[in-house]
Design a protein around this motif. Sequence first.
Motif, short mmCIF file in Angstrom:
data_model
loop_
_atom_site.label_atom_id
_atom_site.label_comp_id
_atom_site.label_asym_id
_atom_site.label_seq_id
_atom_site.Cartn_x
_atom_site.Cartn_y
_atom_site.Cartn_z
N THR A 1 -7.53 -22.79 56.42
CA THR A 1 -9.17 -22.46 56.18
C THR A 1 -9.48 -22.05 57.74
OG1 THR A 1 -9.47 -24.03 54.60
CG2 THR A 1 -11.33 -23.33 55.82
N THR A 2 -8.63 -22.50 58.72
CA THR A 2 -9.28 -22.27 59.94
C THR A 2 -8.66 -20.97 60.28
OG1 THR A 2 -8.87 -24.66 60.61
CG2 THR A 2 -9.13 -22.98 62.35
N THR A 3 -7.42 -20.67 59.72
CA THR A 3 -6.93 -19.23 60.08
C THR A 3 -7.74 -18.06 59.49
OG1 THR A 3 -4.84 -20.52 60.21
CG2 THR A 3 -4.48 -18.25 60.21
N ALA A 4 -7.81 -18.57 58.24
CA ALA A 4 -8.43 -17.46 57.36
C ALA A 4 -9.88 -17.06 58.04
CB ALA A 4 -8.59 -17.97 55.83
N ALA A 5 -10.69 -18.02 58.41
CA ALA A 5 -11.89 -17.85 59.20
C ALA A 5 -11.59 -17.23 60.39
CB ALA A 5 -12.60 -19.20 59.33
N ALA A 6 -10.78 -17.50 61.18
CA ALA A 6 -10.53 -16.97 62.56
C ALA A 6 -10.02 -15.49 62.50
CB ALA A 6 -9.35 -17.36 63.21
N ILE A 7 -9.24 -15.17 61.30
CA ILE A 7 -8.62 -13.81 60.98
C ILE A 7 -10.21 -13.10 60.48
CG2 ILE A 7 -7.22 -12.31 59.56
CD1 ILE A 7 -5.13 -14.47 60.04
N GLY A 8 -10.60 -13.43 59.69
CA GLY A 8 -11.90 -12.84 59.29
C GLY A 8 -12.88 -12.44 60.29
N LEU A 9 -13.14 -13.39 61.34
CA LEU A 9 -14.11 -13.13 62.34
C LEU A 9 -13.70 -12.04 63.15
CD1 LEU A 9 -16.38 -13.88 64.15
CD2 LEU A 9 -14.99 -15.78 65.25
N ARG A 10 -12.24 -12.15 63.49
CA ARG A 10 -11.61 -11.14 64.26
C ARG A 10 -11.73 -9.67 63.52
NH1 ARG A 10 -8.79 -11.10 69.22
NH2 ARG A 10 -7.61 -9.25 69.59
N ALA A 11 -11.47 -9.64 62.38
CA ALA A 11 -11.63 -8.48 61.49
C ALA A 11 -12.82 -7.89 61.82
CB ALA A 11 -10.94 -8.58 60.10
N ALA A 12 -13.89 -8.67 61.60
CA ALA A 12 -15.19 -8.13 61.36
C ALA A 12 -15.69 -7.62 62.79
CB ALA A 12 -16.20 -9.29 61.00
N GLU A 13 -15.12 -8.25 63.70
CA GLU A 13 -15.50 -7.84 65.01
C GLU A 13 -14.74 -6.69 65.68
OE1 GLU A 13 -15.66 -11.72 67.61
OE2 GLU A 13 -17.84 -11.71 66.98
N ARG A 14 -13.68 -6.20 64.82
CA ARG A 14 -12.92 -5.13 65.19
C ARG A 14 -13.58 -4.06 64.15
NH1 ARG A 14 -8.54 -6.09 68.51
NH2 ARG A 14 -7.25 -4.11 67.73
N GLY A 15 -14.70 -4.30 63.36
CA GLY A 15 -15.21 -3.10 62.67
C GLY A 15 -14.91 -3.16 61.17
N ARG A 16 -14.25 -4.18 60.41
CA ARG A 16 -14.08 -4.46 59.07
C ARG A 16 -15.46 -4.85 58.58
NH1 ARG A 16 -8.56 -3.43 57.33
NH2 ARG A 16 -9.62 -3.16 55.32
N GLN A 17 -15.65 -4.58 57.24
CA GLN A 17 -16.77 -5.27 56.51
C GLN A 17 -15.96 -6.35 55.65
OE1 GLN A 17 -19.60 -3.91 57.20
NE2 GLN A 17 -18.55 -2.34 58.44
N VAL A 18 -16.09 -7.70 56.36
CA VAL A 18 -15.11 -8.75 55.82
C VAL A 18 -15.81 -9.75 54.97
CG1 VAL A 18 -13.48 -10.53 56.54
CG2 VAL A 18 -13.99 -8.35 57.76
N CYS A 19 -15.26 -10.14 54.08
CA CYS A 19 -15.54 -11.54 53.24
C CYS A 19 -14.65 -12.42 53.37
CB CYS A 19 -16.16 -11.17 51.93
SG CYS A 19 -16.83 -12.65 50.82
N VAL A 20 -14.80 -13.62 53.80
CA VAL A 20 -14.04 -14.75 53.78
C VAL A 20 -14.17 -15.54 52.66
CG1 VAL A 20 -12.91 -16.64 55.24
CG2 VAL A 20 -13.70 -14.58 56.39
#
Length: 375
Positions: free
Chosen positions: A33-52
């Motif tokens: 769960t922690t890794t999924a949230a961290a990767i989602g956050l990083r992807a969003a801050e690098r410009g993706r439209q993310v849903c975790v």
Amino acid sequence: MASSAPRLEIDRIIDDRRTRIIVCCGSGGVGKTTTAAAIGLRAAERGRQVCVLTVDPARRLAQSLGLSSLDNTPRLIEDISGEAGGSLHAMMLDMKRTFDEIVEAHADPARAAQILANPFYQSLSSSFAGTQEYMAMEKLGQLRRSDEWDLIVVDTPPSRSALDFLDAPERLGRFLDGRLIRLLTSPVKAGRPITKVLNAGFSVMTGALTRVLGGQLLRDAQTFVTAFDTMFGGFRERADATYKLLQAPGTAFLVVAAPEPDALREAAYFVERLGEERMPLAGLILNRVHPVPPVRLSAARALAAAETLEPDGSPVAVAALRLHAERMTLSDREQRVAAAFTSAHPAVPVAEIPAFPADVHDLEGLRRLAQSALS
Ligand SMILES: Nc1ncnc2c1ncn2[C@@H]1O[C@H](COP(=O)(O)OP(=O)(O)OP(=O)(O)O)[C@@H](O)[C@H]1O
Ligand SMILES: [Mg+2]
């Protein structure tokens, strides 16, 4: 550590617009769960439209993501850096609500109400082994079909076995198509009471079942399955579609494991199973790795030095040597375990996340965690 393994480049995966789904899987408590949230956050801050899509996040993590209620819909997370034009939504899976929504979407209102009120349905939807895994996949399919996000990061349930979510659609399908269910439904369909149509053997079996389950539950099961019958096909079709989605090249599986023998044994099994199912494995994330102490003094030598010093040397120096020995032992063991995995699976890229001194439960912690997997 695991120096001979290819490096897992997470940024390359999240920056590749063709990556549409990232699945974080692994055995219980390893940090999915922690890794999924961290990767989602990083992807969003690098410009993706993310849903975790998280399953059962720790309470403090849920709070810091603004997920205070289990409402089964993605919520926008405000406090992220939107400079790159990305956005982050997160949701917490409510398996019963997801099941209810399927019923509501596929049955007319009267029939839906009948199914939802049925006690057998209620226990199936909240406690059938595999329901949570199945509903996570169902929700993933829904989110993906809505096409509102260009990247969905999926956390997987804390299963006994890390493989449960792959098996869940099949298991639920088997259950719904199963002999017992057919046995239960056929008399109702034929409009006759169950005892009339059963031969002696079946009567004995039903008698035993009635004793175990209770007559009312059996009747509830019959009513439920009859009402549910029209939806079986739909369940199967969507399970098959989600399975194909998981096999598609836009999906990346990340197997998360702690650097411990049990977790890595399970990870190895998972890696093999993903291969058999032709699901695209991106790599292994070793989470909670203890750093190699900067001083390369072996544990044995540190202990020997502590013993020599002990009688009249500085207690601080003795304690420091013993602590160093403990850290060396731990780090050596983790390296050996990771090296064994890599020698069995030399092609699997590996990234490491260090063990942080405290739980990771806020956005800043998630940012640091994702960052550390890249260094
Ligand atoms: N690298 C890390 N350093 C320190 N704490 C961590 C790290 N990774 C995860 N944790 C903590 O470990 C706990 C378990 O993590 P998490 O909930 O992500 O595991 P999980 O695999 O999702 O568990 P489950 O199988 O129960 O769903 C959490 O409290 C989390 O903050
Ligand atoms: Mg979890």
